[in-house]
Design a protein around this motif. Structure first.
Motif, short mmCIF file in Angstrom:
data_model
loop_
_atom_site.label_atom_id
_atom_site.label_comp_id
_atom_site.label_asym_id
_atom_site.label_seq_id
_atom_site.Cartn_x
_atom_site.Cartn_y
_atom_site.Cartn_z
N PHE A 108 0.81 -1.21 0.00
CA PHE A 108 0.00 0.00 0.00
C PHE A 108 0.85 1.27 0.00
N TYR A 109 1.81 1.34 0.92
CA TYR A 109 2.61 2.56 1.02
C TYR A 109 3.63 2.68 -0.12
N ARG A 110 4.07 1.57 -0.66
CA ARG A 110 4.93 1.61 -1.85
C ARG A 110 4.15 2.20 -3.02
N PHE A 111 2.88 1.80 -3.15
CA PHE A 111 2.01 2.36 -4.19
C PHE A 111 1.89 3.88 -4.02
N ARG A 112 1.61 4.32 -2.80
CA ARG A 112 1.50 5.77 -2.55
C ARG A 112 2.79 6.48 -2.91
N GLN A 116 3.19 9.11 -6.12
CA GLN A 116 3.43 10.48 -5.63
C GLN A 116 2.28 11.42 -5.94
N LYS A 117 1.06 10.88 -5.85
CA LYS A 117 -0.14 11.71 -6.05
C LYS A 117 -0.70 12.07 -4.67
N GLU A 118 -0.88 13.33 -4.45
CA GLU A 118 -1.40 13.84 -3.17
C GLU A 118 -2.76 13.22 -2.84
N LYS A 119 -3.57 13.01 -3.86
CA LYS A 119 -4.93 12.46 -3.66
C LYS A 119 -4.88 11.13 -2.90
N TYR A 120 -3.93 10.26 -3.24
CA TYR A 120 -3.85 8.96 -2.57
C TYR A 120 -3.43 9.09 -1.10
N SER A 121 -2.73 10.14 -0.76
CA SER A 121 -2.35 10.37 0.63
C SER A 121 -3.51 10.90 1.45
N GLN A 122 -4.52 11.44 0.78
CA GLN A 122 -5.69 11.99 1.47
C GLN A 122 -6.77 10.94 1.72
#
Length: 194
Positions: A108-112, A116-122
């Motif tokens: 999951f975190y490797r994908f984020r 490097q898309k801010e949307k996925y971090s939100q």
């Protein structure tokens, strides 16, 4: 009996495996009289002790690494070794749970990190991680196991986060280094013995 067969038998004996056991990889090394067999034996032996980790901690990191790599032979060996070093069933279960949880977290975190898309971090992760809140092995050691598994799974973001957390807890870099060293050697041995 050749020297390589003797070394192979010593490895198998140390792991509690019958001398007739062979994987294709092990056979190739033995038939080719590879000097690597001696390295394999010494590397495996070096996973059992550390100047910076207790033998029980070495065993639990070895166990979590073997489980992460889906290696039945090494999982059985490190389970026995952990029990011999005083690990409780709750501690061996936690090493197992750590490997499973970090498998999902690392993907999951490797994908984020990769996207490097801010949307996925939100967007909330929605990954249940209660095991991390009050680990039976202690917060510091659970972080150490998590770091070792993250290193195996190649999650840069996770490795950095766990290492940072450990340093803030006062963990020495030598202790961190040894945990990752053990995980790497268990993974290496698992390419030959499984």
């Amino acid at each position: 009996m050749s020297e390589t067969t003797e070394i192979t038998n010593e490895i198998l004996e140390a792991l509690g495996i019958d001398n007739d056991y062979r994987t294709e990889s092990l056979e190739l090394l033995e038939k080719g009289e590879s000097r690597y067999l001696r390295d394999l034996k010494l590397n495996l032996t070096s996973t059992l002790t550390s100047e910076h980790l207790s033998t029980k901690e070495c065993a639990l990191i070895g166990l979590s690494s073997a489980i992460n790599n889906n290696n039945k032979v090494l999982t059985q060996f490190f389970t026995r070794y952990a029990e011999e070093q005083g690990a409780t069933t709750a501690e061996t279960a936690e090493a197992t749970g750590c490997a499973s949880l970090l498998a999902s977290n690392n993907i999951f975190y490797r994908f984020r990190h990769f996207t490097q898309k801010e949307k996925y971090s939100q967007i909330p992760a929605r990954i249940r991680m209660q095991i991390m809140m009050k680990p039976v092995t202690g917060k510091e050691f659970f972080e150490l196991m998590s770091l070792a598994i993250s290193a195996i799974n190649g999650c840069e973001m996770c490795v950095n986060a766990h290492e940072d957390s450990l340093i803030k807890m006062g963990t020495t870099e030598e202790r961190i280094f040894d945990a990752v060293r053990i995980a790497s050697l268990v993974t290496s041995a698992g390419k030959i013995i499984f």
